[in-house]
Design an enzyme around this catalytic site. Structure first.
Site, PDB file in Angstrom:
ATOM      1  N   GLY A  63      93.424  65.026  77.605  1.00  0.00           N
ATOM      2  CA  GLY A  63      93.170  63.725  76.984  1.00  0.00           C
ATOM      3  C   GLY A  63      93.152  62.662  78.040  1.00  0.00           C
ATOM      4  N   CYS A  64      92.246  61.701  77.872  1.00  0.00           N
ATOM      5  CA  CYS A  64      92.029  60.694  78.921  1.00  0.00           C
ATOM      6  C   CYS A  64      92.883  59.454  78.733  1.00  0.00           C
ATOM      7  CB  CYS A  64      90.560  60.281  78.968  1.00  0.00           C
ATOM      8  SG  CYS A  64      89.528  61.580  79.674  1.00  0.00           S
ATOM      9  N   ILE A  65      93.424  59.255  77.544  1.00  0.00           N
ATOM     10  CA  ILE A  65      94.152  58.006  77.294  1.00  0.00           C
ATOM     11  C   ILE A  65      95.655  58.264  77.284  1.00  0.00           C
ATOM     12  CG2 ILE A  65      94.432  56.031  75.768  1.00  0.00           C
ATOM     13  CD1 ILE A  65      91.623  56.280  76.867  1.00  0.00           C
TER      14      ILE A  65
END
Lengths: 155, 105
Positions: B103-105
């Protein structure tokens, strides 16, 4: 594992939604990897940390071919607001925070936020005009000194 | 696949040192993994995060990102980085014996 990045300094120079988010996502992602992060807000990028504008960052609907909207349509009154609202709803579903909350979170991760002296002079801004997460207004020389030994990303 | 030995037991880990089989993990292994990550003492607050990581992984099949941790674990983002300076989600996942959260966030 090969060589790893220890530090990044990210310059945020644009004040559009699509100009600000990539920098914030990269900054946050770098901290999550344990990488040291400095964010340097310059020119219209200052809007992302300006008390006056940080809740009103808009998507560019003109001069943005990626949007696939005819320029004349993009220029209609209200279009930036409508398109921004649409994108913000999509981002909310993906749990991407709004810009003010994202800035707070990034500061909480231990990243350092700075305003650009030249741009603040140009726009007549002082530290009081910027959100409290901005630690200092610094010169470009200070920026490069702080960036020493790391990677510099310009957005 | 590389192996690591924790608490006298050899376990398979991936190239980055994350457990490939979370069922092989025991609480007794955590302190040694933490030391390798530069955390000398695991406090109750560390354990709160480690337990949360395990529970989330068991429920969802993937560990939470820092943002998700900050919102739901009861430990703020600021404190998470104080507890795990080299990246809370990544480090806590390693200590908890679960794969690296995506996940990027």
């Amino acid at each position: 594992m090969g060589e790893s990045i220890e530090k990044v300094s990210i310059i945020v120079s644009k004040g559009s939604l699509e100009g600000v988010y990539p920098a914030l996502i990269m900054a946050n992602g770098a901290r999550a990897e344990g990488i040291e992060v400095d964010l340097f807000f310059t020119f219209f990028g200052l809007d992302a940390v300006s008390k006056r504008y940080h809740e009103h960052i808009k998507l560019a609907t003109v001069g943005n071919p990626g949007l696939h909207v005819a320029t004349m349509l993009g220029g209609l009154p209200g279009m930036p607001a409508v398109m921004t609202h649409y994108l913000e709803r999509k981002m909310e579903r993906l749990d991407i925070p709004p810009i003010p909350e994202f800035i707070e979170m990034i500061a909480d991760t231990g990243a350092h936020l700075y305003g650009c002296q030249a741009a603040c002079d140009l726009f007549g801004l002082t530290k009081d005009d910027l959100v409290p997460q901005v630690e200092e207004i610094i010169t470009v020389g200070d920026f490069f000194q702080r960036a020493a030994g790391g990677q510099i990303i310009f957005t | 696949m590389p192996t690591a030995t924790y608490d006298g037991t050899a376990v398979e880990v991936n190239d980055e040192g994350f457990f490939t089989d979370p069922d092989r993990w025991t609480e007794a292994m955590a302190a040694q993994i933490a030391k390798e990550q530069g955390i000398d003492t695991l406090t109750d607050r560390h354990w709160k995060v480690i337990a949360f990581m395990r529970a989330e992984y068991a429920a969802k099949g993937t560990g939470p990102t820092v943002r998700a941790l900050g919102k739901t674990s009861g430990v703020t983002v600021k404190e998470l980085y104080q507890l795990f300076p080299k990246g809370p989600a990544k480090t806590a996942a390693k200590i908890a014996g679960i794969p690296k959260p995506h996940g990027c966030i």
